[in-house]
Structure formats: structure tokens, C-alpha cells
Design a protein around this motif. Structure first.
Motif, short mmCIF file in Angstrom:
data_model
loop_
_atom_site.label_atom_id
_atom_site.label_comp_id
_atom_site.label_asym_id
_atom_site.label_seq_id
_atom_site.Cartn_x
_atom_site.Cartn_y
_atom_site.Cartn_z
N ASP A 80 48.85 28.76 72.56
CA ASP A 80 47.92 27.81 71.44
C ASP A 80 47.14 26.46 72.80
OD1 ASP A 80 49.86 27.50 69.24
OD2 ASP A 80 50.91 27.86 70.59
N GLU A 122 38.65 31.66 70.32
CA GLU A 122 38.67 29.68 70.14
C GLU A 122 39.83 28.91 70.82
OE1 GLU A 122 36.04 27.81 68.61
OE2 GLU A 122 35.04 30.30 69.29
N CYS A 123 40.71 29.46 71.06
CA CYS A 123 41.77 28.68 72.10
C CYS A 123 41.65 27.87 73.18
CB CYS A 123 42.27 30.49 72.29
SG CYS A 123 44.21 29.89 73.27
N PRO A 124 42.09 27.10 72.90
CA PRO A 124 41.14 25.57 74.04
C PRO A 124 41.39 26.58 75.10
CG PRO A 124 42.28 25.09 72.32
CD PRO A 124 42.90 26.22 72.41
N ASP A 170 37.61 24.29 77.75
CA ASP A 170 37.64 22.52 76.32
C ASP A 170 37.49 20.99 77.98
OD1 ASP A 170 38.67 25.03 74.82
OD2 ASP A 170 37.37 23.53 74.24
N CYS A 189 43.50 18.64 73.52
CA CYS A 189 43.21 20.13 72.93
C CYS A 189 43.84 20.96 71.35
CB CYS A 189 43.15 20.96 73.63
SG CYS A 189 41.69 21.09 75.18
N SER A 231 42.53 21.59 67.94
CA SER A 231 42.43 23.24 67.64
C SER A 231 42.82 23.40 66.63
CB SER A 231 42.81 24.05 68.80
OG SER A 231 44.07 24.01 68.62
N ASN A 246 40.37 22.34 63.63
CA ASN A 246 39.46 23.00 63.74
C ASN A 246 39.87 23.79 62.97
OD1 ASN A 246 37.49 21.48 65.16
ND2 ASN A 246 37.71 23.02 66.79
N SER A 247 40.76 24.45 62.69
CA SER A 247 41.88 25.50 61.85
C SER A 247 41.81 24.68 60.26
CB SER A 247 43.01 26.15 62.59
OG SER A 247 43.91 25.36 62.77
#
Ligand code: CA
Length: 234
Positions: A49, A74-76, A98, A117, A121, A124-125
């Protein structure tokens, strides 16, 4: 309860162990990669994550790890490094990291950055990042109506000023580099001219801050960019 997985990329075992212990006691599951190559292979099987990344690794440089992971994920990524140079921070952030924390750091600070973070995320998802209003210390931004208010009073911003404030608010708690801001606000062909950004920021601060010399909403990260105070709504 679902535990978040944090991949720690760090070649020094005692640093990893220290981080892993602190993270475990805060409810995170951790995994360890002691080199860049190990990190890249572990990443695909683990799907973490959050990634905590040391830049000085024995095989590949941490900067390359950022670029490679960003090419498909796109993983932080939070860089945790002893490199203190502004140019290193800017390079890492522009490559897709990030956030950036220099060693030595306080664990509460690291935990706060991880929470920021994870929040970004998850937003965003589920695609709702632009819908939720931003709110902190009397400042409110309604992204749908494009209204900025301070203690309930409407603040008039120019379209460019609004774009800057909205972008910082949607990424609140994270540093945004000059390059990112310039490209997102003025377009991909924007000349790297920090002066226009500084002029706009001075005007924004005059409108938002009681004392523009001691801002409480938008902070300057010298030589790197700006960071907006974390959203209180979440
Ligand atoms: Ca190292």
C-alpha cells in the motif's frame, strides 16, 4: 481489520528493524527489501500500500527504483534518505515520489506522511478526490462550485490562483514541486519560471493568510515547492 502493507526498501538491517517495529505497533504489516532488485521483484508479488525508500542502495540507485516502479504503478512512494540536497529532493519528487523525509526524522512525522499518502491513494482509487471539499483551520474549498472561503467569507481568487490553491489542496499534506505546479497549472510546455509562481503565491497569501510572512495554510519548502496544510475533513 485490513492491515496496510508497507514495503521498506533499506539496505541497513538495523534501520529496517527500527522502522518495522514502530510501524507494527501502529497496526501496519511490513516487508523488507535490502536492495533495489529485491524491491522490484518483491513489489510485484506483494502489491504494498505504501513504499518507504532509501536512496542509497547497494545495487541500483533509489532514483531508478522510483522511475521503474512509477512506469507501471501508482503505489505511494515516500523517500526516506540521508541525502539532504534540495536537488535530490526535487529529482525524487519529479520522478514520481509522493513525499520525502530526510534522516534523522521523528517517527510521528513518518506516520503522518504515511497516513497522508494512504488517504490520497484511497481517494484516487474511488475517484472522489475532486468531489470532497477541502477544509482546514477555517479555510474551505468547494471543488465542484470552485468556491474558496475563509471563516465563511468568500475569497476572490483569479483563475490561475484558484488552480494553484485547488491543486495544493487536492494534494494537501504533500509537497508539490515547482515543476509539477508549473506544468499542471500552465500546461506541459510551461517554461521553468518559478518567478511567475512566486508572484501568484504572494497574491494568494495576501488573500488567505493573516500574516503572509508566517503562513498557516501554504508552506514554502525552500528550493523545492509548496505544501498545503493537511485536510481536516478526513
Ligand atoms: Ca542506504
Amino acid at each position: 481489520m485490513h492491515k496496510f502493507t508497507v514495503l521498506i526498501i533499506e539496505d541497513e538491517k538495523h534501520i529496517y528493524e527500527f522502522m518495522a517495529k514502530a510501524l507494527a505497533s501502529n497496526g501496519y504489516r511490513t516487508s523488507w527489501a535490502a536492495s533495489g532488485k529485491e524491491a522490484l521483484s518483491l513489489y510485484t508479488s506483494l502489491c504494498p500500500d505504501v513504499i518507504l525508500l532509501d536512496l542509497g542502495l547497494p545495487d541500483i540507485d533509489g532514483m531508478d527504483v522510483i522511475v521503474q516502479i512509477r512506469s507501471w504503478s501508482e503505489c505511494p512512494i515516500i523517500v526516506v534518505s540521508a541525502r539532504k540536497e534540495e536537488s535530490d529532493k526535487v529529482q525524487a519528487l519529479d520522478a514520481g515520489a509522493d513525499d520525502y523525509l530526510t534522516k534523522p526524522y521523528g517517527m510521528p512525522e513518518l506516520l503522518a506522511r504515511i497516513r497522508t499518502c494512504l488517504r490520497h491513494s484511497s481517494r484516487n482509487s474511488n475517484g472522489s478526490s475532486a468531489q470532497q471539499p477541502y477544509q482546514a483551520k477555517g479555510l474551505k474549498i468547494d471543488f465542484l462550485k470552485r468556491i474558496v472561503s475563509l471563516d465563511g467569507i468568500h475569497v476572490h481568487l483569479t483563475p490561475i490562483e484558484y488552480k494553484i490553491v485547488a491543486l495544493l489542496a487536492q494534494n494537501s499534506g504533500r509537497v508539490m514541486t515547482y515543476t509539477t505546479l508549473l506544468q499542471d497549472v500552465w500546461g506541459p510546455y510551461a517554461e521553468p519560471d518559478n518567478k511567475i509562481l512566486r508572484v501568484n503565491m504572494a497574491n494568494i497569501r495576501r488573500k488567505l493568510e493573516k500574516n503572509p510572512a508566517q503562513p498557516v495554510y501554504i508552506f514554502t519548502e525552500v528550493g523545492i515547492g509548496y505544501r498545503m496544510i493537511d485536510d481536516e475533513a478526513t
